[in-house]
Design a protein around this motif. Structure first.
Motif, mmCIF file in Angstrom:
data_model
loop_
_atom_site.group_PDB
_atom_site.id
_atom_site.type_symbol
_atom_site.label_atom_id
_atom_site.label_comp_id
_atom_site.label_asym_id
_atom_site.label_seq_id
_atom_site.Cartn_x
_atom_site.Cartn_y
_atom_site.Cartn_z
ATOM 1 N N SER A 29 0.816 -1.084 0.146
ATOM 2 C CA SER A 29 0.497 -0.012 -0.110
ATOM 3 C C SER A 29 1.319 0.739 -0.107
ATOM 4 C CB SER A 29 -1.246 -0.130 0.845
ATOM 5 O OG SER A 29 -2.030 -0.988 0.847
ATOM 6 N N SER A 41 -4.473 3.892 -0.630
ATOM 7 C CA SER A 41 -4.516 2.686 0.572
ATOM 8 C C SER A 41 -4.084 3.031 1.771
ATOM 9 C CB SER A 41 -3.463 2.126 -0.777
ATOM 10 O OG SER A 41 -3.709 1.220 -1.167
ATOM 11 N N THR A 50 -5.454 -4.259 3.987
ATOM 12 C CA THR A 50 -6.187 -3.706 2.875
ATOM 13 C C THR A 50 -7.217 -5.617 2.038
ATOM 14 O OG1 THR A 50 -4.228 -2.917 1.491
ATOM 15 C CG2 THR A 50 -5.702 -3.968 -0.061
ATOM 16 N N HIS A 52 -9.735 -5.084 -0.026
ATOM 17 C CA HIS A 52 -10.555 -4.932 -1.155
ATOM 18 C C HIS A 52 -9.385 -4.793 -2.566
ATOM 19 C CE1 HIS A 52 -14.591 -4.948 -0.491
ATOM 20 N NE2 HIS A 52 -13.973 -3.942 0.352
ATOM 21 N N GLU A 204 -12.618 3.626 4.063
ATOM 22 C CA GLU A 204 -11.875 2.901 4.061
ATOM 23 C C GLU A 204 -10.862 3.767 5.146
ATOM 24 O OE1 GLU A 204 -9.468 0.317 2.455
ATOM 25 O OE2 GLU A 204 -10.999 -0.724 3.104
ATOM 26 N N ARG A 207 -11.836 2.565 8.625
ATOM 27 C CA ARG A 207 -11.623 1.547 9.449
ATOM 28 C C ARG A 207 -9.854 0.810 9.471
ATOM 29 N NH1 ARG A 207 -9.868 -3.403 6.387
ATOM 30 N NH2 ARG A 207 -9.440 -2.460 3.969
ATOM 31 N N GLU A 208 -9.157 2.395 8.623
ATOM 32 C CA GLU A 208 -8.094 2.846 9.183
ATOM 33 C C GLU A 208 -7.383 2.866 10.916
ATOM 34 O OE1 GLU A 208 -3.943 4.892 7.602
ATOM 35 O OE2 GLU A 208 -5.365 5.985 7.596
#
Length: 306
Positions: A29, A41, A50, A52, A204, A207-208
């Motif tokens: 990423s 990413s 990751t 997806h 994302e 989520r990170e």
């Protein structure tokens, strides 16, 4: 694939797909973000961040020739334990099949357990550039030893030592890629940076922050669904559902008096504002969805089908 806006292009225009593959946590990423010049990413120190296949599109002119490089950051190659993992590995397979060039990323500390990656790549006829990452943490002798090891073990077109974090040898990787790109019209409009919608990047980013703030199984059992994304003149209103598999995980996510989810929300909102360049109002709801990683219906709803 959106080709709207692609009308005129020179006959010698180059375009192609470049897939970034490798084991979890080798820096794929970080490499993708370096190559595209944008933070697309999510990156954490935890493996399997990751989930997806994320495309980053780079347009430009090289030696007077227009090009479009379509990079794919893919999940780290693992042996699947859940249906979620099987879906993640299908993204990897698809990206190798579509690729004009593959960047196989390993790192200076990998303990020679990339057999499953090698197996996949040996079945493919796509040219492979092998990148040895994180050399900023190694001696010259270690780098030379690792390069010799890979020269004997894997038939790559080039073996290139890099530091994705510091941008070392990115120019060389770019030159190697450009030289292998076929002549082809652009696949995407020239003003597009990625194939993913804004909602995807919002989920994302949230989520990170979960990966950064929680330990053990909680990040791996969590998924973020953006249920609302309204862009107004001066603010973006984002509503997000965080799914977990058990009530105990929900309690951990919320924290005592809701402190942990508030902290995560503040971090996510600040990052969302940087990403979108606008004020963001973020609402988060935590919901228990038992065994969502094993349910095909749920995985489809969450976009884990290709």
């Amino acid at each position: 694939m959106n080709t709207q806006g692609i009308i005129d292009f020179p006959a010698d225009h180059k375009a192609g797909f470049v897939s970034i593959v490798g084991k979890p946590n080798v820096g794929k990423s970080t490499l993708m973000n370096q190559l595209v010049g944008e933070r697309l990413s999510i990156i954490t120190a935890k493996a399997q961040t990751t989930r997806h296949r994320i495309m980053g599109i780079l347009n430009g002119v090289h030696n007077g020739q227009e090009f479009q490089l379509v990079y794919s950051d893919t999940p780290g190659i693992i042996k699947p334990l859940y249906k979620l993992h099987e879906s993640m590995m299908s993204f990897v397979r698809g990206s190798i099949e579509d690729a004009d060039v593959v960047l196989f990323v390993t790192d200076i500390f990998e303990q020679h357990d990339e057999n499953d990656v090698i197996e996949r790549l040996q079945k493919s006829e796509v040219p492979v550039l092998l990148l040895i990452n994180k050399i900023d943490q190694a001696t010259q002798e270690q780098v030379e030893e690792k390069m010799a090891y890979w020269k004997e073990r894997f038939n790559a077109q080039e073996i290139i030592p890099i530091s994705a974090l510091n941008g070392f040898n990115m120019d060389r990787v770019f030159e190697e890629l450009i030289s292998r790109l076929p002549q082809h019209p652009p696949y995407f409009p020239k003003d597009e940076l990625t194939d993913k919608p804004e909602r995807f990047f919002a989920s994302e980013i949230i989520r990170e922050k979960i990966f950064l703030n929680y330990k053990a199984e909680v990040p791996y059992s969590s998924e973020v669904v953006v249920t609302g994304f309204k862009e107004k003149d001066d603010i973006i209103v984002v509503q997000a559902e965080i799914l977990v598999e058990r009530a105990t995980q929900r309690a951990i996510l919320l924290g005592e008096g809701g402190r942990m989810i508030k902290k995560t929300g503040i971090m996510a909102r600040e990052e969302l504002e940087r990403f979108f360049g606008k004020k963001v109002y973020l609402e988060q709801f935590v919901k228990v969805e038992p065994d969502w990683r094993q349910k095909e219906r749920m995985l489809k709803r969450l976009g884990y089908d290709e």
